[in-house]
Design an enzyme around this catalytic site. Structure first.
Site, mmCIF file in Angstrom:
data_model
loop_
_atom_site.group_PDB
_atom_site.id
_atom_site.type_symbol
_atom_site.label_atom_id
_atom_site.label_comp_id
_atom_site.label_asym_id
_atom_site.label_seq_id
_atom_site.Cartn_x
_atom_site.Cartn_y
_atom_site.Cartn_z
ATOM 1 N N VAL A 111 33.434 38.160 30.628
ATOM 2 C CA VAL A 111 34.362 37.418 29.771
ATOM 3 C C VAL A 111 35.101 36.441 30.677
ATOM 4 C CG1 VAL A 111 36.386 37.546 28.285
ATOM 5 C CG2 VAL A 111 34.598 39.308 28.137
ATOM 6 N N LEU A 158 36.031 41.507 32.921
ATOM 7 C CA LEU A 158 37.067 40.611 32.400
ATOM 8 C C LEU A 158 37.538 39.720 33.540
ATOM 9 C CD1 LEU A 158 39.161 43.181 30.318
ATOM 10 C CD2 LEU A 158 37.195 41.813 29.590
ATOM 11 N N ASP A 159 37.129 38.446 33.492
ATOM 12 C CA ASP A 159 37.457 37.503 34.560
ATOM 13 C C ASP A 159 38.107 36.257 33.978
ATOM 14 O OD1 ASP A 159 37.591 36.599 37.170
ATOM 15 O OD2 ASP A 159 35.611 35.666 37.125
ATOM 16 N N ALA A 160 38.998 36.458 33.008
ATOM 17 C CA ALA A 160 39.649 35.334 32.326
ATOM 18 C C ALA A 160 41.145 35.298 32.575
ATOM 19 C CB ALA A 160 39.378 35.423 30.820
ATOM 20 N N ASN A 218 39.610 41.816 36.505
ATOM 21 C CA ASN A 218 40.079 41.101 37.689
ATOM 22 C C ASN A 218 41.468 40.539 37.403
ATOM 23 O OD1 ASN A 218 40.235 39.580 40.113
ATOM 24 N ND2 ASN A 218 39.337 37.806 39.082
#
Length: 526
Positions: A297, A364-366, A398
């Site tokens: 993401v 989750l990298d947003a 993250n």
């Protein structure tokens, strides 16, 4: 005859044109302010609240001063001078805006008020100038009575603001850079000044208008040199969501979003992990077996998705909300869609809600230091992600926060929220100390907790193509969470949790990988 009357009714008088353009310019500059201020101070609710407050205050003072002078000084010529002053100040913004912005960082203010000096200095004066237009135009109006004249002016100014808001949001920002957008408003102001004193201009008017126009063009030209302190700007634009830059420095190409480093690629070795935090993406492979399908993401420069598709026999899906980020990743970061790498232009929550796929790993990298989509932080979202994971699936987040101290509030609130849904949650800070950094939070459905020693043993036994011993040794025990809120859709005060990080240095680790995957790191300011 009726058609002629209709056209006459639509034709604006000079004062009416001035009011309409002042509404366009003031609202356009307000939206532009958000883009200029965000790289230094973030785009939190405090930044936007400060922008709105400063613009309203400047306009109000302009209305007050203009109203006191309107009875004796209101002329088309004076309104033309106001627009020329506005255009000249905009030229200054183009030429010195970044320098002025950086100069205001050191003011000793609480973090939530830190952006106020910059907003006042950069946008207070031109907005104040534009405030003079409405009372002048009301005084010059051909309408009968004060009430009718005032109402007509308010209507035209509001319509202009609507046009300015939509035009800036949907046309200018997606198409032009900040300097170019400012140039548009400067040119519009000069053109309006000419229209107000036309059609015949005297020699002095021609000189003054020509000088301001030349000032704008010169400022815009000097601002497009393509060089920044970070390196050579290869590409830059304003997307519907953020300011985007691609910057080359030596062999490293970096993606900047709203002035912050997001992803980087080694031009000589595109598969190398430049930033240390992306190595942690592989840690879940030590916590579960048989990873066949992965969802990221947030795409950015697609470091993780590219590496997973290259290294493993997996299918990688990426949900990225910004279409320009996707286009730039393909043109400048070597991203190619294939049977193993699928890219979807959707928000992460919408994608998870609509998909029927089951994933073994969701990354989750947003999240960013100053801009976190709250809808990706809540208990309801974590439950949705849990529903899309396989029985032994893993969630990886993250985060950018501090592991302890005042700046740790967001990390600890997110840890608390994830712990409500997943039996085991692990933390891996990527840098020493209590500085703002990437903190990797990993959640599993497995009830049994793995120790640092067990993870090190798995790292020795499993061949996942990368050695993670140094990453595993950053293993941290669960943090205190009793003083932070549980994040829910109906109450997720993310901006307040991020606020203590404003003005603090973000430490981003860079790596020097070797062929054997041993890594040394160097701290750099993010």
């Amino acid at each position: 005859m009726s058609t002629t009357r209709s056209l006459d009714a639509l034709r604006l008088t000079k004062p009416e044109l001035a009011v309409f353009v002042s509404g366009v310019a003031s609202m356009g500059l307000e939206i532009l302010a958000g883009r200029m201020i965000a790289p230094q101070f973030g785009s939190s609710i405090y930044t936007w609240g400060s922008i709105i407050g400063v613009f309203l205050a400047a306009l109000s003072y302009g209305y007050h001063r203009g109203g006191k002078q309107a009875a004796t000084r209101a002329t088309n010529g004076r309104m033309a001078r106001v627009f020329l002053l506005t255009a000249a100040y905009v030229a200054g913004l183009i030429f010195m805006g970044d320098l002025l912005l950086r100069a205001t960082i050191g003011f000793p203010l609480p973090s939530r008020f830190a952006s106020l000096p910059a907003i006042i200095l950069l946008f207070g004066p031109p907005t104040y100038f534009l405030g003079y237009i409405s009372p002048y135009a009301a005084e010059l109006s051909s309408k009968e009575g004060i009430g009718e004249a005032s109402g007509h002016v308010y209507m035209l100014g509001t319509v202009g603001s609507i046009v300015g808001a939509f035009a800036t949001t949907y046309f200018l920002i997606p198409s032009l850079g900040i300097d170019q957008i400012a140039l548009v408003f400067g040119v519009i102001s000069v053109a309006t000044a000419i229209a107000l004193v036309g059609p015949r201009l005297n020699k002095d008017q021609i000189i003054v208008n020509g000088f301001v126009a030349l000032l704008l063009v010169a400022a815009a030209g000097s601002g497009a040199a393509g060089i920044s302190v970070e390196g050579r700007v290869v590409y830059e634009t304003q997307t519907p969501y953020q300011e985007l830059q691609v910057v080359d420095l030596g062999d490293t190409r970096t993606l900047y979003l709203d002035g912050q480093r997001h992803s980087a690629m080694d031009l000589e070795d595109p598969q190398r992990h430049v930033f240390g935090y992306t190595r942690y993406f592989h840690l879940p492979l030590l916590m579960t077996d048989d990873v066949d399908r992965v969802l990221f993401v947030g795409g950015g420069g697609f470091t993780g998705p590219k590496r997973f598709a290259h290294d493993y026999n997996v299918t990688v899906d990426v949900a990225e909300i910004d279409p320009e980020v996707i286009r730039v990743s393909k043109e400048y970061f070597g991203v190619e869609e294939s049977a193993k790498l699928n890219i979807y232009n959707e928000g992460g929550r919408q994608f998870l809600r609509d998909t029927n796929e089951t994933y073994d790993l969701i990354v989750l990298d947003a999240y960013r230091k100053d801009k976190v989509p709250f809808e990706l932080t809540t208990e309801e979202f974590m439950e949705l992600a849990n529903d899309r994971l396989s029985d032994d699936g893993v969630l990886f987040a993250n985060l950018i926060s501090a592991p302890s101290g005042p700046a740790s509030q967001f990390y600890r609130a997110e840890y608390k929220t994830i712990s409500q849904v997943y039996p085991q949650v692990y933390s891996f800070p990527t840098s020493g100390g209590a500085v703002v950094q990437n903190i990797e939070v990993i959640a599993t459905k497995n009830e049994t907790r793995l120790t640092e020693e067990q993870l090190l043993a798995r790292n020795e036994k499993r061949d996942i193509g990368i050695g993670l011993a140094s990453e595993i040794r950053t293993y941290q025990e669960p943090p205190r969470t009793e003083d932070v809120p549980l994040l829910r859709d109906d109450r997720a005060p993310v901006d307040a949790l991020l606020d203590p990080m404003v003005g603090q240095r973000y430490v981003l680790e860079e790596t020097n990988e070797t062929a054997s995957s041993d890594v040394s790191t160097v701290r750099v300011a993010g």
